[in-house]
Design a protein around this motif. Structure first.
Motif, short mmCIF file in Angstrom:
data_model
loop_
_atom_site.label_atom_id
_atom_site.label_comp_id
_atom_site.label_asym_id
_atom_site.label_seq_id
_atom_site.Cartn_x
_atom_site.Cartn_y
_atom_site.Cartn_z
N SER B 53 0.83 -1.20 0.00
CA SER B 53 0.00 0.00 0.00
C SER B 53 0.86 1.26 0.00
O SER B 53 0.60 2.22 -0.72
CB SER B 53 -0.92 0.01 1.22
OG SER B 53 -1.75 -1.14 1.24
N PHE B 58 -0.31 5.15 -0.78
CA PHE B 58 -1.41 5.39 0.16
C PHE B 58 -0.87 5.93 1.47
O PHE B 58 0.23 5.55 1.91
CB PHE B 58 -2.18 4.08 0.43
CG PHE B 58 -3.09 3.67 -0.68
CD1 PHE B 58 -4.29 4.34 -0.89
CD2 PHE B 58 -2.75 2.62 -1.52
CE1 PHE B 58 -5.15 3.95 -1.92
CE2 PHE B 58 -3.60 2.23 -2.56
CZ PHE B 58 -4.80 2.91 -2.76
N SER B 59 -1.63 6.83 2.10
CA SER B 59 -1.25 7.37 3.40
C SER B 59 -1.58 6.35 4.48
O SER B 59 -2.33 5.40 4.26
CB SER B 59 -2.01 8.66 3.68
OG SER B 59 -3.38 8.36 3.91
N GLN B 62 -5.26 6.11 4.99
CA GLN B 62 -5.93 5.32 3.96
C GLN B 62 -5.67 3.84 4.16
O GLN B 62 -6.55 3.00 3.99
CB GLN B 62 -5.45 5.77 2.57
CG GLN B 62 -6.01 7.12 2.15
CD GLN B 62 -5.35 7.67 0.90
OE1 GLN B 62 -4.14 7.52 0.70
NE2 GLN B 62 -6.13 8.34 0.06
N ASP B 86 -10.03 8.26 -4.83
CA ASP B 86 -9.62 9.48 -4.14
C ASP B 86 -8.11 9.64 -4.21
O ASP B 86 -7.59 10.73 -4.47
CB ASP B 86 -10.05 9.43 -2.67
CG ASP B 86 -11.55 9.63 -2.51
OD1 ASP B 86 -12.23 9.89 -3.53
OD2 ASP B 86 -12.05 9.53 -1.38
N HIS B 87 -7.43 8.54 -3.96
CA HIS B 87 -5.98 8.59 -3.95
C HIS B 87 -5.43 8.92 -5.34
O HIS B 87 -4.49 9.70 -5.48
CB HIS B 87 -5.44 7.25 -3.45
CG HIS B 87 -3.95 7.20 -3.38
ND1 HIS B 87 -3.20 8.25 -2.90
CD2 HIS B 87 -3.07 6.24 -3.74
CE1 HIS B 87 -1.92 7.92 -2.96
NE2 HIS B 87 -1.82 6.70 -3.47
N GLU B 90 -5.82 12.58 -5.83
CA GLU B 90 -4.80 13.33 -5.10
C GLU B 90 -3.47 13.31 -5.85
O GLU B 90 -2.80 14.33 -5.98
CB GLU B 90 -4.57 12.71 -3.71
CG GLU B 90 -5.67 12.93 -2.69
CD GLU B 90 -5.55 11.94 -1.53
OE1 GLU B 90 -4.46 11.38 -1.33
OE2 GLU B 90 -6.57 11.72 -0.82
#
Lengths: 136, 136
Positions: B53, B58-59, B62, B86-87, B90
DNA sequence: GTGCACCTTCCCATCATGTCAAGGTCAAGC
DNA sequence: GCTTGACCTTGACATGATGGGAAGGTGCAC
């Protein structure tokens, strides 16, 4: 000119002006008797320079170098160009990383039906490192 | 399995495994009598999931959601797809910012002769917000 | 029983910026 | 003169993900 006015005039927040002073990016501002920082036209130019540099994504370290070159009348433009080229290369590298990630994720996302069912190639890939895509 | 072996097996540093435990991203590992953390196959899967991930950008927040969905057998894939979308958005936004900066800087750089002479449209632009480009 | 590799916790650093708190200062209005 | 409100001061702490290091305990091989 007080720090608030300088901030408004240059688009650099008062907070950041103090910070830049503390880390030695700009020289310490003059003070009134009461200890208020005072800014003149030269200071405003410097702050605007910094802001434009930040807008172009330069790091503080790079801006430090750019400021020094800017204030050096005998500078060679090749120095400036080198800093800019390095920065362009860094940004391009970041873009490539993002492109790769977006590419992979879009591929996975395209194969995810995205409805109420639980099976999902995105999670599949994250879990196993190997997506069971039906596309290729 | 000790933390070092788990780190090597999953590509997540021991440092980060401890950190993920501390922020509650993963549940606290079991301990030996001497206090050493112990990891089993399930833990390795989770760590690998996290690493993949992260590789996709991904953060932590997330990943927290993705992990929860992964462990929920009744999940809807639409949820996963939304997080991914969403990612992607971004990352695309970041790419656009970088593109703009690279575009501007390249334009300036192209007009900078980059030799021993001191005049330089890059510094000009940073100083005045208005480059004297000769090209357009 | 010693040496070495590994483990533990805790603290600090990055980078640029924001937020918050506690207190001092200035100018305007009463 | 005194209050009010906007502004200033310093300082501490947070972000997000990760790295580094110190000080000390553990496990295993020789």
């Amino acid at each position: 000119m007080n720090i608030g006015e300088a901030a408004e005039a240059t688009g650099v927040t008062a907070k950041m002006i103090r910070h830049y002073e503390q880390i030695g990016l700009i020289k310490a501002a003059g003070r009134t008797g009461a200890g208020y920082r005072v800014y003149g036209p030269n200071d405003l130019s410097t702050l605007s320079f910094i802001r434009r540099s930040r807008d172009l994504g330069f790091s503080i370290a790079q801006i430090r170098d750019l400021l020094a070159l800017w204030q050096d009348r005998a500078r060679a433009s090749s120095e400036v160009k080198r800093i800019a080229s390095d920065h362009i290369a860094e940004m391009r590298a970041k873009m490539r990383l993002l492109e790769d990630m977006v590419g992979t994720l879009e591929h996975l996302s395209a194969n995810c039906h995205g409805d109420a069912r639980p099976d999902c190639p995105i999670l599949q890939q994250l879990a196993t490192g190997n997506a069971e895509t039906s596309c290729c």
